[in-house]
Structures are given as structure tokens and as C-alpha cells.
Design an enzyme around this catalytic site. Structure first.
Site, PDB file in Angstrom:
ATOM      1  N   LYS A 198       0.955  -1.233   0.089  1.00  0.00           N
ATOM      2  CA  LYS A 198      -0.091  -0.012   0.040  1.00  0.00           C
ATOM      3  C   LYS A 198       0.783   1.265   0.068  1.00  0.00           C
ATOM      4  O   LYS A 198       0.807   2.332  -0.786  1.00  0.00           O
ATOM      5  CB  LYS A 198      -0.774   0.039   1.301  1.00  0.00           C
ATOM      6  CG  LYS A 198      -1.438   1.313   1.559  1.00  0.00           C
ATOM      7  CD  LYS A 198      -2.320   1.425   2.803  1.00  0.00           C
ATOM      8  CE  LYS A 198      -1.966   1.776   4.002  1.00  0.00           C
ATOM      9  NZ  LYS A 198      -1.481   3.195   4.203  1.00  0.00           N
ATOM     10  N   ASN A 199       1.996   1.346   0.858  1.00  0.00           N
ATOM     11  CA  ASN A 199       2.691   2.499   1.166  1.00  0.00           C
ATOM     12  C   ASN A 199       3.532   2.765  -0.114  1.00  0.00           C
ATOM     13  O   ASN A 199       4.345   3.797  -0.018  1.00  0.00           O
ATOM     14  CB  ASN A 199       3.332   2.471   2.508  1.00  0.00           C
ATOM     15  CG  ASN A 199       2.342   2.574   3.501  1.00  0.00           C
ATOM     16  OD1 ASN A 199       1.239   3.009   3.287  1.00  0.00           O
ATOM     17  ND2 ASN A 199       3.127   2.552   4.656  1.00  0.00           N
ATOM     18  N   CYS A 228      -5.652   7.712   9.423  1.00  0.00           N
ATOM     19  CA  CYS A 228      -5.830   7.419  10.740  1.00  0.00           C
ATOM     20  C   CYS A 228      -5.405   8.427  11.619  1.00  0.00           C
ATOM     21  O   CYS A 228      -4.655   9.232  11.434  1.00  0.00           O
ATOM     22  CB  CYS A 228      -4.863   6.157  10.804  1.00  0.00           C
ATOM     23  SG  CYS A 228      -5.490   4.862   9.928  1.00  0.00           S
ATOM     24  N   ARG A 256      -0.614  15.196  12.912  1.00  0.00           N
ATOM     25  CA  ARG A 256      -0.069  14.739  11.643  1.00  0.00           C
ATOM     26  C   ARG A 256       0.030  15.877  10.708  1.00  0.00           C
ATOM     27  O   ARG A 256      -0.492  16.090   9.590  1.00  0.00           O
ATOM     28  CB  ARG A 256      -0.599  13.685  10.913  1.00  0.00           C
ATOM     29  CG  ARG A 256      -0.824  12.395  11.642  1.00  0.00           C
ATOM     30  CD  ARG A 256      -1.160  11.411  10.741  1.00  0.00           C
ATOM     31  NE  ARG A 256      -0.312  10.546  10.087  1.00  0.00           N
ATOM     32  CZ  ARG A 256      -0.675   9.331   9.475  1.00  0.00           C
ATOM     33  NH1 ARG A 256      -2.047   8.902   9.410  1.00  0.00           N
ATOM     34  NH2 ARG A 256       0.207   8.728   8.659  1.00  0.00           N
ATOM     35  N   LEU A 281       6.745  19.859   7.364  1.00  0.00           N
ATOM     36  CA  LEU A 281       8.051  19.252   6.614  1.00  0.00           C
ATOM     37  C   LEU A 281       7.827  18.949   5.356  1.00  0.00           C
ATOM     38  O   LEU A 281       8.801  19.141   4.603  1.00  0.00           O
ATOM     39  CB  LEU A 281       8.669  17.802   7.350  1.00  0.00           C
ATOM     40  CG  LEU A 281       8.617  18.043   8.765  1.00  0.00           C
ATOM     41  CD1 LEU A 281       9.165  16.552   9.513  1.00  0.00           C
ATOM     42  CD2 LEU A 281       9.746  18.745   9.210  1.00  0.00           C
ATOM     43  N   ASP A 304       3.778   0.629  12.220  1.00  0.00           N
ATOM     44  CA  ASP A 304       2.369   0.086  11.816  1.00  0.00           C
ATOM     45  C   ASP A 304       2.200  -1.302  12.186  1.00  0.00           C
ATOM     46  O   ASP A 304       1.187  -2.022  12.180  1.00  0.00           O
ATOM     47  CB  ASP A 304       2.456   0.061  10.121  1.00  0.00           C
ATOM     48  CG  ASP A 304       2.313   1.379   9.699  1.00  0.00           C
ATOM     49  OD1 ASP A 304       2.162   2.372  10.426  1.00  0.00           O
ATOM     50  OD2 ASP A 304       2.264   1.768   8.232  1.00  0.00           O
ATOM     51  N   ARG A 309      -8.875  -0.248   4.256  1.00  0.00           N
ATOM     52  CA  ARG A 309      -8.344   0.796   3.585  1.00  0.00           C
ATOM     53  C   ARG A 309      -6.757   0.175   3.173  1.00  0.00           C
ATOM     54  O   ARG A 309      -6.197   0.645   2.376  1.00  0.00           O
ATOM     55  CB  ARG A 309      -7.959   1.908   4.555  1.00  0.00           C
ATOM     56  CG  ARG A 309      -9.205   3.055   4.532  1.00  0.00           C
ATOM     57  CD  ARG A 309      -8.888   4.159   5.241  1.00  0.00           C
ATOM     58  NE  ARG A 309      -7.600   4.498   5.150  1.00  0.00           N
ATOM     59  CZ  ARG A 309      -6.644   5.062   5.766  1.00  0.00           C
ATOM     60  NH1 ARG A 309      -6.952   5.304   7.171  1.00  0.00           N
ATOM     61  NH2 ARG A 309      -5.479   5.266   5.558  1.00  0.00           N
TER      62      ARG A 309
HETATM   63  C1  UD1 Z   1       3.884   6.804   6.344  1.00  0.00           C
HETATM   64  C2  UD1 Z   1       3.181   5.375   6.236  1.00  0.00           C
HETATM   65  C3  UD1 Z   1       2.523   5.170   7.622  1.00  0.00           C
HETATM   66  C4  UD1 Z   1       3.678   4.895   8.372  1.00  0.00           C
HETATM   67  C5  UD1 Z   1       4.567   6.221   8.779  1.00  0.00           C
HETATM   68  C6  UD1 Z   1       5.673   5.983   9.493  1.00  0.00           C
HETATM   69  C7  UD1 Z   1       2.235   6.006   3.921  1.00  0.00           C
HETATM   70  C8  UD1 Z   1       0.955   6.265   2.939  1.00  0.00           C
HETATM   71  N1  UD1 Z   1       1.967   6.060   5.201  1.00  0.00           N
HETATM   72  O1  UD1 Z   1       3.146   7.792   6.980  1.00  0.00           O
HETATM   73  O2  UD1 Z   1       1.819   4.069   7.072  1.00  0.00           O
HETATM   74  O3  UD1 Z   1       2.967   4.570   9.791  1.00  0.00           O
HETATM   75  O4  UD1 Z   1       4.834   6.671   7.269  1.00  0.00           O
HETATM   76  O5  UD1 Z   1       6.417   4.751   9.225  1.00  0.00           O
HETATM   77  O6  UD1 Z   1       3.209   5.768   3.508  1.00  0.00           O
HETATM   78  N2  UD1 Z   1       5.678  14.649  10.990  1.00  0.00           N
HETATM   79  C9  UD1 Z   1       5.802  16.258  11.090  1.00  0.00           C
HETATM   80  N3  UD1 Z   1       5.680  17.015   9.941  1.00  0.00           N
HETATM   81  C10 UD1 Z   1       5.518  16.384   8.797  1.00  0.00           C
HETATM   82  C11 UD1 Z   1       5.519  15.130   8.455  1.00  0.00           C
HETATM   83  C12 UD1 Z   1       5.587  14.194   9.430  1.00  0.00           C
HETATM   84  O7  UD1 Z   1       6.013  16.489  12.251  1.00  0.00           O
HETATM   85  O8  UD1 Z   1       5.134  17.369   7.907  1.00  0.00           O
HETATM   86  C13 UD1 Z   1       5.867  13.782  11.769  1.00  0.00           C
HETATM   87  C14 UD1 Z   1       4.649  12.788  11.951  1.00  0.00           C
HETATM   88  O9  UD1 Z   1       3.600  13.374  12.895  1.00  0.00           O
HETATM   89  C15 UD1 Z   1       5.107  11.612  12.684  1.00  0.00           C
HETATM   90  C16 UD1 Z   1       6.473  11.427  12.085  1.00  0.00           C
HETATM   91  O10 UD1 Z   1       6.740  12.673  11.525  1.00  0.00           O
HETATM   92  O11 UD1 Z   1       5.175  11.706  14.041  1.00  0.00           O
HETATM   93  C17 UD1 Z   1       6.552  10.293  11.127  1.00  0.00           C
HETATM   94  O12 UD1 Z   1       5.577  10.552   9.979  1.00  0.00           O
HETATM   95  P1  UD1 Z   1       5.739  10.274   8.519  1.00  0.00           P
HETATM   96  O13 UD1 Z   1       7.085   9.446   8.269  1.00  0.00           O
HETATM   97  O14 UD1 Z   1       5.887  11.614   7.716  1.00  0.00           O
HETATM   98  O15 UD1 Z   1       4.563   9.413   8.324  1.00  0.00           O
HETATM   99  P2  UD1 Z   1       3.577   9.412   6.852  1.00  0.00           P
HETATM  100  O16 UD1 Z   1       4.360   9.577   5.605  1.00  0.00           O
HETATM  101  O17 UD1 Z   1       2.434  10.201   7.426  1.00  0.00           O
END
Ligand code: UD1
Length: 418
Positions: A22-23, A116, A121, A125, A306, A398
Site C-alpha cells: 500500500k505504502n 488514521c 500529523r 516538513l 504500523d 483501507r
Molecule cells: C507513512 C506511512 C504510514 C507509517 C508512517 C511511519 C504512507 C502512505 N504512510 O506515513 O503507514 O505509519 O509513514 O512509518 O506511506 N511529521 C511532522 N511533520 C510532517 C510530517 C511528519 O511532524 O510534515 C511527523 C509525524 O507527525 C510523525 C512522524 O513525523 O510523528 C513520522 O511521520 P511520516 O514518516 O511523515 O509518516 P507518513 O508519511 O504520514
């Protein structure tokens, strides 16, 4: 509302094929608009997040069709560069269209992504990364707008290795005039998969899978690309946890073993035998497990956040106490109150959860609050006495292709009700 009904007590046996990731599917489908050509994506899981991504592509003016696990996207026509809230709010992965739209059209307007509810979130960044390569990116009351005439690439430093921010930066950088270097990039296998797809478009990407990723942008890209998605490591980890909890012997085909090493290690500590043959894994569990030595989630290659909920579900009947430390998301223990309803003994204090093994669980009515948490409830229910009814099962759909069907193929007594 979808439900999963689980009659606990059956041991598992059989062989199932694990879906594509999925990711990987979400960033690659978003990136399929960059070239303005046709992309054929194989091993694409039949899940609602992918359906939602295809709907966004169609809204943008692309032609997108599915034939089994093969998805074809023709992005020669791009009619618009905005994505409305109604489509954005369905999943977090919708934010991955930002970098791709900018790369293709030089502009994008999206509202806040859904997904979720695992705690805050933000997308700061993502925006910071886009600005670093010369894109004018602004956020106003949740709505994000990007504009640029031409951008040159640049140095992107990520204070935390965000998966999504790395993917958005890679997509946008692929059509920059110059070179982009992402420092402290995410190292997840799905980043390598995206890099592999982008290289098929003719973009030069170096270092994917390490913490420094370099992208040499190109204005003209290959119009046709064919790509096979990597196996879904979280689905594989979940089915391993199901077999560990229920007991029995199960074979999982289409698995990249290296991608789930920390999960395999934890399950071996718990007493499971796991063996590998080419791209298959066989797990043998006697059902009576012991506590693992402690799990700390973190960015790859640490234990994946996850896979924390399903492993916790497998730990609730283990002998002894298991400690979990969740470092990625603030609210990643939403499955805990539901596991407690089944009879689990779990204490949460901040990032830490202490699971004291109990002797039995009793089936009851539960509610899935998120994707992986929902799968965790099903994992525990496989060992609960009597019947467990899990509502909110659309969360699980999902991300898992035919979750109930896969468990049934392994001999579990489960029925999905829509
Ligand atoms: C992706 C995965 C999700 C997985 C997560 C962590 C997909 C579609 N989803 O989510 O299944 O659980 O990686 O392995 O690939 N953060 C910030 N600011 C930002 C972006 C992130 O503070 O702009 C924080 C988030 O709140 C979180 C951490 O960084 O605490 C990691 O998030 P991130 O690696 O960005 O996860 P996703 O890409 O949303």
C-alpha cells in the site's frame, strides 16, 4: 458500516500470497502524473486507499483503470491542479499528490489530508522540503497552495526522516532544473520503490534507502513506464502475528524477508519458528507464546510503528510481561481499550505500554479506531473464546486486500459483513 465476525479458537494452516505494498502504491500512483505518459503498475493491492487514489487521478483528468492487480494510468491529459476536501480527507496518502502536481504543472492546491487519527500529523516538513527546492509553498487554514515558474532543486534537510516529506520532495525534485539532495531522508523500502519507478521515467536518483538521496531533475521524461510494486511488509507482519497468536503453521508467499527483520526477531523471541525459502516465509507457532524482550518503534530499519498493534495483539496471551515503546505517533495505542475489553491486561503510560500476559480472552463487541489497530483486534480475536464482532472494519479495508478472505484461507473462522 463493515464488520468482521471472528469465532476464536481455530489454529491456522495453509499458504497465502501477500499483497503488493500500500505504502508504495500511493506515492507511485501520485507520481504517475509527472511524466504525462502511461504507467502500468503491477501487484497493486485491491484496497480502498488505492481506489481513492484512482479517484483523485480521474478527478485531475487522468484515465485510470484496474484489471485485477494491474493498474494503468494515462496522465497525458491533466485538466486541473486542485484536489477538493472531499477527496483529500479520505486518506493521508492524498498529500503525496502535492509534489507530483508541482512537478507536472508548476502549481497545486489541496486541502488538509485525512488518514488514521494517530495524533498530530502536520505537513510542515513537506512544505519546508518543497520550499528548499525553490517552490513557493504556503498553508492557510489547512489548505496548501504551491506555485512556481521554474525551480532549481536544492538542499533539503529533514529534522525527522518523514516518509511522506521525503516522497513529496523526490517527486517534485524529479523535474527541477538542477540537483536536489535530501539529507536525513526516510530509508523505508517504499522510498526505494518510488526511486525505482522514478528512474524508469528517466529521473536519476541515487542513494535511496540511505539517509542521503540525490535526485537529478529532468525536464523531459519517458512517456511510458512499467513497474511492479514490492510486497507489503506490514501485511506480511500482520499475518505472521495472526499465525503466532492463533497457533498452527502458515506459509506467506511474496514476502521480502529483509524488510521485516525486526518483526521476525520479536516473534522468534516469543517462541515461533520462522523459516525462509526464496520469497516465502513459514511460521510455526504452538499458540502458547512467551513475552518478547521489548519493542521500540522507529523509522526504518527500526521496528515499524504500523506493526506495533498486531504484535501487541499477539503478546496479550504470552507468558510474562512485554514492553512496547511507541516513538513515531502520539496516539498509536487506540486499540488498547478494545483489547482490554477482550480481557487483555495492558497499562499505557505516555509512549510506553506494558502488556501482562493473561490466560484467556473472551469474545465481545469491539470497534476498530484505525487501520492497523483494527487488524490488531482481529489478531487477538483469533484466540478469544466465543465470538468477537469488530465494527468499523472499513478502516481495515483501507490497507488490507481481502483481510477476512485471507484469514479464512488459513483456516480461521471469520466472516466479513458489509
Ligand atoms: C507513512 C506511512 C504510514 C507509517 C508512517 C511511519 C504512507 C502512505 N504512510 O506515513 O503507514 O505509519 O509513514 O512509518 O506511506 N511529521 C511532522 N511533520 C510532517 C510530517 C511528519 O511532524 O510534515 C511527523 C509525524 O507527525 C510523525 C512522524 O513525523 O510523528 C513520522 O511521520 P511520516 O514518516 O511523515 O509518516 P507518513 O508519511 O504520514
Amino acid at each position: 458500516m463493515s464488520k468482521l465476525v471472528v469465532k476464536g479458537g481455530a489454529t491456522l494452516s495453509g499458504s497465502v500470497r501477500v499483497q503488493g505494498a500500500k505504502n508504495s502504491a500511493l506515492p507511485i500512483l501520485a507520481a504517475s502524473i509527472i511524466s504525462g505518459g502511461e504507467s502500468v503498475i503491477h501487484n497493486c493491492p485491491d484496497i480502498s486507499d488505492v481506489d481513492d487514489a484512482l479517484e483523485i487521478l480521474r478527478y485531475l483528468g487522468c484515465r485510470a483503470r484496474r484489471d485485477g492487480t494491474k493498474v494503468t494510468v494515462d496522465s497525458s491529459e491533466l485538466a486541473r491542479t486542485d484536489i477538493p476536501e472531499e477527496l483529500m480527507c479520505r486518506m493521508r496518502g492524498s498529500v503525496l499528490f502535492l509534489g507530483a502536481l508541482v512537478a507536472r504543472a508548476g502549481e497545486a492546491k489541496i486541502s488538509a489530508p485525512g488518514g488514521c487519527r494517530l495524533g498530530p500529523r502536520p505537513v510542515d516538513l513537506h512544505l519546508r522540503a518543497l520550499r528548499a527546492i525553490g517552490i513557493d509553498a504556503s498553508e492557510n487554514e489547512g489548505s496548501v497552495r504551491c506555485r512556481c515558474a521554474e525551480y532549481r532543486g536544492g538542499l533539503v534537510y529533514l529534522p525527522i526522516p518523514s516518509v511522506g516529506a521525503t516522497e513529496n520532495a523526490m517527486a517534485a525534485a524529479s523535474r527541477a532544473r538542477g540537483t536536489t539532495v535530501i539529507v536525513n531522508a526516510a530509508r523505508e523500502p517504499e522510498i526505494c520503490d518510488l526511486a525505482c519507478y522514478l528512474s524508469k521515467l528517466g529521473v536519476r536518483v541515487f542513494g535511496a534507502g540511505s539517509s542521503t538521496v540525490t535526485i537529478e531533475g529532468r525536464k523531459t521524461l519517458n512517456k511510458a513506464a512499467e513497474h511492479r510494486l514490492i510486497p507489503d511488509r506490514i501485511a506480511a507482519a500482520t499475518y505472521l502475528c495472526c499465525a503466532a497468536a492463533a497457533g498452527g503453521k502458515a506459509e506467506l508467499r511474496n514476502v521480502c524477508v529483509l524488510d521485516i527483520c525486526p518483526v521476525i526477531r520479536a516473534l522468534r523471541e516469543m517462541g515461533c519458528e520462522i523459516s525462509r525459502r526464496r520469497d516465502s516465509l513459514t511460521i510455526v507457532s504452538k499458540g502458547k507464546l512467551r513475552a518478547h524482550g521489548g519493542i521500540v518503534t522507529g523509522p526504518y530499519p527500526a521496528f515499524p510503528t504500523d506493526a506495533q498493534p498486531p504484535l501487541m495483539a499477539a503478546s496479550v496471551l504470552a507468558e510474562g510481561s512485554s514492553v512496547f515503546t511507541e516513538t513515531v505517533f502520539e496516539k498509536r495505542y487506540r486499540h488498547v481499550p478494545e483489547l482490554i475489553k477482550l480481557g487483555a491486561d495492558i497499562e499505557v503510560e505516555g509512549k510506553r505500554a506494558l502488556v501482562r500476559g493473561v490466560n484467556s480472552l473472551r469474545g465481545c463487541e469491539l470497534k476498530a479506531e484505525d487501520l492497523r489497530g483494527g487488524a490488531a483486534l482481529a489478531t487477538a480475536a483469533l484466540r478469544a473464546e466465543g465470538e468477537t464482532v469488530i465494527s468499523g472494519f472499513e478502516y481495515v479495508k483501507r490497507g488490507y486486500e481481502g483481510f477476512g478472505r485471507t484469514l479464512s484461507e488459513l483456516g480461521a473462522q471469520v466472516v466479513e459483513i458489509d
